[in-house]
Design a protein around this motif. Structure first.
Motif, PDB file in Angstrom:
ATOM      1  N   SER A 172      12.456   4.254  -7.543  1.00 36.33           N
ATOM      2  CA  SER A 172      13.890   4.074  -7.308  1.00 36.33           C
ATOM      3  C   SER A 172      14.510   3.075  -8.264  1.00 36.33           C
ATOM      4  N   ALA A 173      13.755   2.034  -8.627  1.00 35.78           N
ATOM      5  CA  ALA A 173      14.250   1.037  -9.589  1.00 35.78           C
ATOM      6  C   ALA A 173      13.706   1.280 -10.979  1.00 35.78           C
ATOM      7  N   ASN A 174      12.844   2.315 -11.121  1.00 39.28           N
ATOM      8  CA  ASN A 174      12.267   2.666 -12.412  1.00 39.28           C
ATOM      9  C   ASN A 174      11.437   1.530 -13.000  1.00 39.28           C
ATOM     10  N   ILE A 175      10.598   0.910 -12.162  1.00 44.04           N
ATOM     11  CA  ILE A 175       9.732  -0.181 -12.593  1.00 44.04           C
ATOM     12  C   ILE A 175       8.276   0.215 -12.402  1.00 44.04           C
ATOM     13  N   LEU A 176       7.469  -0.097 -13.407  1.00 41.08           N
ATOM     14  CA  LEU A 176       6.027   0.127 -13.363  1.00 41.08           C
ATOM     15  C   LEU A 176       5.331  -1.230 -13.300  1.00 41.08           C
ATOM     16  N   TYR A 177       4.299  -1.322 -12.470  1.00 36.96           N
ATOM     17  CA  TYR A 177       3.582  -2.584 -12.284  1.00 36.96           C
ATOM     18  C   TYR A 177       2.111  -2.411 -12.670  1.00 36.96           C
ATOM     19  N   VAL A 178       1.552  -3.399 -13.359  1.00 35.47           N
ATOM     20  CA  VAL A 178       0.150  -3.360 -13.778  1.00 35.47           C
ATOM     21  C   VAL A 178      -0.502  -4.708 -13.490  1.00 35.47           C
ATOM     22  N   THR A 179      -1.642  -4.702 -12.801  1.00 39.09           N
ATOM     23  CA  THR A 179      -2.396  -5.942 -12.600  1.00 39.09           C
ATOM     24  C   THR A 179      -3.291  -6.187 -13.812  1.00 39.09           C
ATOM     25  N   ASN A 180      -3.355  -7.452 -14.234  1.00 38.42           N
ATOM     26  CA  ASN A 180      -4.165  -7.859 -15.389  1.00 38.42           C
ATOM     27  C   ASN A 180      -5.261  -8.796 -14.899  1.00 38.42           C
ATOM     28  N   ARG A 181      -6.488  -8.270 -14.787  1.00 37.74           N
ATOM     29  CA  ARG A 181      -7.570  -9.004 -14.129  1.00 37.74           C
ATOM     30  C   ARG A 181      -7.954 -10.297 -14.835  1.00 37.74           C
ATOM     31  N   THR A 182      -7.928 -10.290 -16.157  1.00 37.26           N
ATOM     32  CA  THR A 182      -8.359 -11.477 -16.902  1.00 37.26           C
ATOM     33  C   THR A 182      -7.232 -12.471 -17.093  1.00 37.26           C
ATOM     34  N   SER A 183      -6.009 -11.988 -17.162  1.00 40.00           N
ATOM     35  CA  SER A 183      -4.852 -12.870 -17.356  1.00 40.00           C
ATOM     36  C   SER A 183      -4.345 -13.484 -16.064  1.00 40.00           C
ATOM     37  N   ASP A 184      -4.790 -12.938 -14.924  1.00 32.46           N
ATOM     38  CA  ASP A 184      -4.296 -13.386 -13.613  1.00 32.46           C
ATOM     39  C   ASP A 184      -2.783 -13.252 -13.510  1.00 32.46           C
TER      40      ASP A 184
END
Length: 538
Positions: free
Chosen positions: A490-502
């Motif tokens: 709905s807001a056109n946002i994608l989220y990605v977790t970065n395991r090493t960068s926290d």
């Protein structure tokens, strides 16, 4: 030089004597020295023969009196803890009002801070951004103050705020005479308590499981702000080494798998409270090393893959009870080392990837039965080390990310057939060590995180073409060790977790641009080793 202070008294508690002031000094020898001074009325530049100052809402009229400005009449006011926003409505019917400020207090009435900006800028006379208007005719004014708009005292924080007062000042007649002249006369509203709300149904939530911190963190999915102001206050204890995250929008329940504790825990998806009051009562035994988790809101079923036990377990998604009464009867054999899991409610099919077997298995999503009668006949060969899995319900396509092959494979979501006839022809290169995959139906884009490449690739979700014509131009830099994906269509946002960068990074889901222009500004600090992620909109 002799100084001192004076306290004035009056028979009427609503008025303050003014006018001629006599200051007299009596020496020890009896000599007297007197000084007479006529004090102008506050709110006036005239040295008139006023005898009193009064508040106009207390006394309708008074001979030989000049009015102080009226107090603010405060209406509906709330503190939205999830977005750290204060909203205050007030009115005043007095055209002497020119400026103002808000003072904040804790629940005990002790000072917490004050609005960093006044209602009006002294240099330009224009209104501050914190107030929409400064009407003096009795109509409503709205003050909107965020955490950054507050000057705190004594190490106080936003979460300490419970009450406030609105201070109104006059000073329009002194507008060209500098800062302090505008404080000639003021009034103070009653001290008012906020109505607190962190259950705003217009708010969207993002959840991240932090493997090394043993927590799950709640974010504002639109801004990246912590839901309760700080990372610590917005992170809730899980079992040991939390992994997968899923959310049930219809029930407002969040699910977190705990890979060492061998449980799945149910939380209130808005507040972070345990669904049954405490961690123990809200956690339910799984198989060994639970990892992937998915929810079927239509059937009210929760699915958890157990990597060591080689099973997938079906739970009641509301209560945490086993679908068939106990763990053994509610767990179904998968291929070796199951991880990824997703469900297609419309076709009632459950999909599970198995990392060691290099296969994806199709189950009946309600009963746990194999789609084609046996495990062998219901399992289909993927690339090497399949991890993430996602469904395109519109095009009836299943996607599997193959970490060992550097590809994503397209399957028919009903039959398990390769979309283009063979594994090779139905598999598309992404980056190094593709880990998770997600599909955006509204944009027809497939996203693949590439763990070792530190990137995410945008692919046409129907035909496998790269979004921008080639792999390089369709691949965008993430933080270190990108893992799992969530989408806010709905807001056109994608989220990605970065395991090493926290961190968790926010991208434009259509273009791959960073939400806040740069990787740093679009990445928000999580707990240690963030992994599972889920989005909730209302």
């Amino acid at each position: 030089m002799i100084g001192g202070w004076f306290k004035f008294f009056s028979n009427n508690p609503n008025v303050l004597p003014i006018g001629q002031l006599k200051a007299e000094i009596i020496l020890n020898n009896g000599e007297r020295s007197s000084l007479y001074k006529t004090i102008p009325a506050p709110g006036s530049t005239l040295t008139d023969d006023f005898s009193y100052v009064y508040t106009p809402e207390e006394i309708s009229s008074y001979s030989q009196g000049t009015p102080l400005i009226q107090r603010a009449v405060v209406g509906a006011s709330t503190v939205q803890t999830s977005t750290q926003t204060l909203s205050i409505n007030f009115s005043v019917n007095d055209n002497n009002v020119y400026n103002g400020i808000v003072l904040f207090y804790d629940a005990n009435g002790s000072p917490v801070g004050y609005s960093a900006e006044e209602f009006r800028d002294h240099n330009s006379t224009s209104l501050s951004p914190i107030i929409n208007s400064l009407n003096t005719d009795g109509s409503t004014n709205t003050i909107t103050i965020q955490n950054s708009d507050i000057k705190y005292q004594n190490d106080a924080t936003f979460n300490d705020i419970s009450k406030y007062i609105v201070v109104l000042t006059d000073g329009s007649q002194y507008a060209d005479q500098g800062l302090y002249s505008s404080y000639d006369c003021s009034s103070i509203s009653a001290k008012v308590s906020f109505t607190t709300s962190n259950d705003d149904k217009t708010l969207t939530y993002l959840y991240v499981a932090n493997v090394n911190s043993n927590t799950v963190t709640y974010f504002n999915a639109a801004t990246g702000a912590y839901i309760n102001g700080t990372l610590e206050n917005s992170s809730f204890s899980t079992g040991h080494r939390p992994s997968g995250v899923a959310v049930n929008a219809s029930k407002d329940i969040l699910y977190v798998t705990n890979s060492i504790t061998n449980t799945v825990t149910l939380y209130n998806a808005t507040t972070g409270d345990y669904i049954n009051g405490n961690f123990k009562n809200s956690s339910f035994a799984t198989g060994d090393d639970p990892s992937g988790v998915a929810v079927n809101a239509l059937k009210d079923i929760l699915y958890v893959t157990n990597a060591i036990t080689n099973t997938v377990t079906l739970f009641n998604a509301t209560t945490g009870g086993y679908i068939n009464g106990n763990l053994d009867n509610s767990s179904f054999i998968t291929e070796e080392q199951p991880f990824g899991v997703c469900v297609n409610p419309s076709s009632n099919i459950l999909y599970v990837t198995s990392e060691i077997s290099d296969r994806v298995t199709y189950f009946n999503a309600t009963t746990g039965a194999y789609l084609n009668g046996t495990l062998e006949n219901s399992s289909f060969t993927t690339g090497d080390y399949p991890v993430g899995v996602a469904i395109n319900t519109s095009a009836n396509i299943l996607y599997v990310a193959n970490a060992g092959s550097g590809t994503v494979t397209f399957f028919n979501a009903t039959t398990g057939d390769y979309l283009n006839g063979s594994l090779i022809n139905s598999s598309y290169a992404s980056g190094t060590d593709p880990y998770d995959v997600a599909c955006n139906l509204s944009e027809n884009i497939l996203y693949v995180t590439n763990c070792n490449s530190k990137t995410i690739t945008y692919i046409n979700a129907t035909n496998g073409d790269y979004l921008n014509g080639n792999q390089i131009d369709s691949t965008f830099t993430t933080g270190d060790g990108p893992a799992m994906i969530a989408i806010n269509s709905s807001a056109n946002i994608l989220y990605v977790t970065n395991r090493t960068s926290d961190t968790v990074t926010f991208f434009d889901a259509a273009t791959g641009d960073y939400l806040n222009d740069t990787l740093i500004d679009s990445s928000f600090v999580t707990g240690g080793r963030p992994f599972g992620i889920a989005y909730l909109g209302h």
